[in-house]
Enzyme design. Structure first.
Site, PDB file in Angstrom:
ATOM      1  N   HIS A   1     -22.121  17.077   1.638  1.00 43.12           N
ATOM      2  CA  HIS A   1     -21.106  16.614   2.582  1.00 43.12           C
ATOM      3  C   HIS A   1     -21.177  17.472   3.831  1.00 43.12           C
ATOM      4  O   HIS A   1     -21.469  18.664   3.746  1.00 43.12           O
ATOM      5  CB  HIS A   1     -19.712  16.715   1.957  1.00 43.12           C
ATOM      6  CG  HIS A   1     -18.687  15.892   2.659  1.00 43.12           C
ATOM      7  ND1 HIS A   1     -18.037  16.334   3.775  1.00 43.12           N
ATOM      8  CD2 HIS A   1     -18.243  14.634   2.411  1.00 43.12           C
ATOM      9  CE1 HIS A   1     -17.214  15.384   4.179  1.00 43.12           C
ATOM     10  NE2 HIS A   1     -17.322  14.332   3.383  1.00 43.12           N
TER      11      HIS A   1
ATOM     12  N   ASP B   1     -18.138   9.894  -3.694  1.00 40.55           N
ATOM     13  CA  ASP B   1     -18.897   8.706  -4.087  1.00 40.55           C
ATOM     14  C   ASP B   1     -19.668   8.871  -5.384  1.00 40.55           C
ATOM     15  O   ASP B   1     -20.244   7.911  -5.883  1.00 40.55           O
ATOM     16  CB  ASP B   1     -19.888   8.335  -2.969  1.00 40.55           C
ATOM     17  CG  ASP B   1     -19.161   7.884  -1.721  1.00 40.55           C
ATOM     18  OD1 ASP B   1     -18.175   7.154  -1.861  1.00 40.55           O
ATOM     19  OD2 ASP B   1     -19.580   8.259  -0.617  1.00 40.55           O
TER      20      ASP B   1
END
Ligand code: CMC
Length: 427
Positions: A305, A362
């Site tokens: 991320h 996710d």
């Protein structure tokens, strides 16, 4: 006078104010830099740029903290509902009982779509990706609800915000229904926001649809986990589109288009496809090796991320929700074991440790959504549905700011300098 940052450009020193937020890194205010020095800053990917001031969502990526209006995401996921979190994001405070009931009532009464929109769907191919349908239908809303597009009128902004949040489940469910050739299911005002969405997606007119409370709760929690996430790519897209004065339906359609990419919201679909491709735990090491290989474009989807350099707090909640859904539906997808093992192997590998790559929101969401019955192509649609509240809240915050300006970045130009046109017969 507060803190100052000094910058020396071509021998001249300039002072810039250092702004302090309520929490988080200081921000050097360089708004006068170009006027004073004739120079721009260079930050493609915005890794060091605060693009706006916002009081909505705070992320501490090093500590793995996510706060909405100050409230930790874990507490909201555990105790709140998507409607309540939406109210919080839009209004800044948790609602009273009456405020929540009134907000839920307003949203419930905006869930139906203009009947003419059904014809609009029929223009799409049956095998269209539902995200393509979402981009088109949401963009088209401004043609159907033009009476709420005066962005200088706070009442118009409120109505269009409510319409977007309320209609998104109906639009998303219809995108799914269209792809499987089933009739669209009208909303039922007796149901919750999330229960209604499940019924419009999986119900058929031929029989009663029973919402399973544990699934409804898990789905609602997934919506909370996706509700907002600071100035991510799609939110920045919504803000940039909105900064020109474009109407909110057009802006949210732009956000949906941006969200679709596999580096952003499309990663949930890509992560489950990756887990399916890996299949069994004995094949994991091969994919870990591929992810580490600089000459192989493969990446572990659902990992890494831009902001989190620690475990994404949303992934923690998502992982625990998998078991709840499995228990409620009495299923057990072996891909969950593969995912857990993949996480374990990756986190003990120096490559992932050094680069601080952890599972993100996710990584586990696809396993839950798949167990509930959604095809992978719908995963990003669900992300868009939930993120709509964040987009709308961020857009409202921007438009309400009296100092708001059109977003207009500059560039480092590396093309040819001025030259004279050469007629075709002389080239
Ligand atoms: N697998 C393998 N290596 C990775 C991964 C990954 N998933 N993510 C980053 N890296 C490596 C990358 O190769 C780079 O290595 P090096 O420094 O040697 O060149 C380093 O880690 C930094 O990566 P980056 O691409 O420069 O970092 P970024 O901040 O630009 O990208 C990201 C962040 C999320 C796009 C990236 O981690 C990624 O592509 N992850 C997979 C896609 C994904 O799961 N996206 C969902 C994000 S969370 C949901 C959302 O908010 O949209």
């Amino acid at each position: 006078m507060g803190d100052q940052a000094k910058l020396s450009v071509a021998g001249a020193e300039h002072d810039y104010a250092v702004l302090k937020g309520s929490v988080g890194p200081d921000v050097i205010d360089i708004r006068k830099l170009y006027a004073q020095t004739g120079a721009f800053t260079f930050d493609p990917g915005f890794t060091s740029t605060a693009s706006c001031e916002s009081a909505l969502t705070y992320i501490d990526g090093d500590e793995g903290v996510l706060l909405h209006r100050g409230y930790p995401i874990g507490q909201l996921a555990e105790n709140s509902s998507f409607m309540e979190t939406s109210y919080l994001l839009l209004n800044g405070e948790l609602p009273s009982k009456d405020e929540l009931a009134s907000f839920e009532n307003t949203i419930t009464r905006h869930t139906m779509l203009h009947e003419q929109l059904a014809n609009f769907y029929r223009g799409f191919r049956r095998d269209a990706h539902p995200m393509a349908i979402m981009c088109g239908v949401v963009g088209a809303l401004s043609a159907f609800y033009h009476d709420s597009t005066d962005i200088s009128d706070p009442e118009h902004r409120k109505i269009s915000s409510h319409r977007l949040i309320a209609k998104m489940p109906t639009i998303a469910a219809a995108a799914y229904k269209y792809s499987v050739g089933q009739p669209f299911v009208y909303p039922d005002n007796k149901l919750s926001y999330t229960g209604n969405f499940l019924r419009m997606t999986f119900g058929v007119p031929a029989e009663e649809y029973e919402v399973i409370p544990a699934v409804e709760k898990a789905m609602d929690r997934i919506f909370i986990l996706h509700a907002d996430h600071e100035q991510n790519a799609s939110t920045s897209t919504v803000r940039l589109a909105g900064s020109s004065g474009a109407n909110p339906f057009a802006c949210i359609a732009a956000g949906i288009a941006c969200l679709w990419g596999p580096a952003h919201g499309g990663a949930n679909e890509a992560a489950l496809n990756m887990l399916k491709e890996i299949g069994t735990p004995d094949r994991i090491q091969h994919y870990i090796d591929r992810a580490k290989d600089k000459n192989d474009p493969f990446r572990l989807m659902g990992f890494g991320h831009r902001v989190y350099k620690n475990y994404d707090p949303r992934a923690t909640v998502m992982q625990s929700t998998v078991r709840e859904v499995f228990d409620a539906l009495k299923v057990n997808d072996p891909l969950f074991e593969t995912a857990l093992r993949l996480e374990e192997i990756a986190l003990s590998d120096p490559y992932f440790a050094e680069k601080k790559l952890f599972p993100n929101v996710d990584f586990y969401s696809g396993i839950i959504l798949s167990a509930i019955g959604f095809p992978t192509t719908m995963f990003t649609v669900l992300f868009a549905l939930a993120r709509t509240v964040g987009w709308v809240a961020q857009w409202n915050e921007m438009i309400s700011d009296p100092g708001q300006k059109i977003g207009r970045p500059r560039q480092l130009y590396t093309g040819p300098t001025q030259r004279d046109y050469v007629p075709l017969d002389q080239r």
